[in-house]
Design a protein around this motif. Sequence first.
Motif, mmCIF file in Angstrom:
data_model
loop_
_atom_site.group_PDB
_atom_site.id
_atom_site.type_symbol
_atom_site.label_atom_id
_atom_site.label_comp_id
_atom_site.label_asym_id
_atom_site.label_seq_id
_atom_site.Cartn_x
_atom_site.Cartn_y
_atom_site.Cartn_z
ATOM 1 N N MET A 1 -37.593 -10.915 30.636
ATOM 2 C CA MET A 1 -36.430 -10.284 30.034
ATOM 3 C C MET A 1 -35.165 -10.620 30.815
ATOM 4 O O MET A 1 -34.116 -10.765 30.221
ATOM 5 N N ASN A 2 -35.253 -10.751 32.123
ATOM 6 C CA ASN A 2 -34.071 -11.058 32.914
ATOM 7 C C ASN A 2 -33.551 -12.455 32.615
ATOM 8 O O ASN A 2 -32.353 -12.679 32.624
ATOM 9 N N ARG A 3 -34.461 -13.392 32.386
ATOM 10 C CA ARG A 3 -34.039 -14.761 32.099
ATOM 11 C C ARG A 3 -33.309 -14.854 30.772
ATOM 12 O O ARG A 3 -32.403 -15.661 30.618
ATOM 13 N N LEU A 4 -33.702 -14.051 29.808
ATOM 14 C CA LEU A 4 -33.033 -14.067 28.517
ATOM 15 C C LEU A 4 -31.567 -13.670 28.661
ATOM 16 O O LEU A 4 -30.694 -14.286 28.050
ATOM 17 N N GLY A 5 -31.287 -12.674 29.485
ATOM 18 C CA GLY A 5 -29.906 -12.269 29.727
ATOM 19 C C GLY A 5 -29.104 -13.369 30.398
ATOM 20 O O GLY A 5 -27.930 -13.579 30.075
ATOM 21 N N VAL A 6 -29.723 -14.090 31.321
ATOM 22 C CA VAL A 6 -29.038 -15.199 31.980
ATOM 23 C C VAL A 6 -28.737 -16.305 30.976
ATOM 24 O O VAL A 6 -27.639 -16.875 30.967
ATOM 25 N N TYR A 7 -29.704 -16.602 30.119
ATOM 26 C CA TYR A 7 -29.483 -17.632 29.098
ATOM 27 C C TYR A 7 -28.353 -17.235 28.149
ATOM 28 O O TYR A 7 -27.512 -18.061 27.801
ATOM 29 N N TYR A 8 -28.353 -15.977 27.726
ATOM 30 C CA TYR A 8 -27.275 -15.507 26.852
ATOM 31 C C TYR A 8 -25.924 -15.563 27.573
ATOM 32 O O TYR A 8 -24.904 -15.896 26.971
ATOM 33 N N GLY A 9 -25.906 -15.220 28.843
ATOM 34 C CA GLY A 9 -24.664 -15.273 29.609
ATOM 35 C C GLY A 9 -24.130 -16.681 29.738
ATOM 36 O O GLY A 9 -22.928 -16.924 29.549
ATOM 37 N N VAL A 10 -25.012 -17.620 30.035
ATOM 38 C CA VAL A 10 -24.593 -19.021 30.158
ATOM 39 C C VAL A 10 -24.135 -19.563 28.802
ATOM 40 O O VAL A 10 -23.104 -20.234 28.703
ATOM 41 N N ALA A 11 -24.892 -19.261 27.759
ATOM 42 C CA ALA A 11 -24.514 -19.732 26.425
ATOM 43 C C ALA A 11 -23.183 -19.128 25.980
ATOM 44 O O ALA A 11 -22.343 -19.818 25.393
ATOM 45 N N GLY A 12 -22.964 -17.861 26.288
ATOM 46 C CA GLY A 12 -21.693 -17.222 25.946
ATOM 47 C C GLY A 12 -20.529 -17.803 26.722
ATOM 48 O O GLY A 12 -19.437 -17.999 26.185
ATOM 49 N N GLY A 13 -20.753 -18.102 27.996
ATOM 50 C CA GLY A 13 -19.696 -18.706 28.801
ATOM 51 C C GLY A 13 -19.325 -20.094 28.323
ATOM 52 O O GLY A 13 -18.143 -20.433 28.210
ATOM 53 N N VAL A 14 -20.329 -20.888 27.990
ATOM 54 C CA VAL A 14 -20.068 -22.246 27.499
ATOM 55 C C VAL A 14 -19.375 -22.206 26.141
ATOM 56 O O VAL A 14 -18.409 -22.948 25.898
#
Length: 67
Positions: A1-14
């Motif tokens: 679950m923690n990795r999903l938040g990181v992926y969403y954060g990176v995708a949102g930033g990009v």
Amino acid sequence: MNRLGVYYGVAGGVSSFSAFIILQKFIRTTDVQGFILIGTVIISSVICCCTGMLIKTRKGKNINEKK
């Protein structure tokens, strides 16, 4: 679950950065006021999208339901 938040954060930033660059090229802004305008538009759209996701998630769960 923690990795999903990181992926969403990176995708949102990009996606926010690319939207900023696209709007900057589209409006042809070079001054600070234009950058502030574009930043405000992007922040407003991010807030609206996140609010919509929260509302959709909350409506999907019936918190008052007793099991």
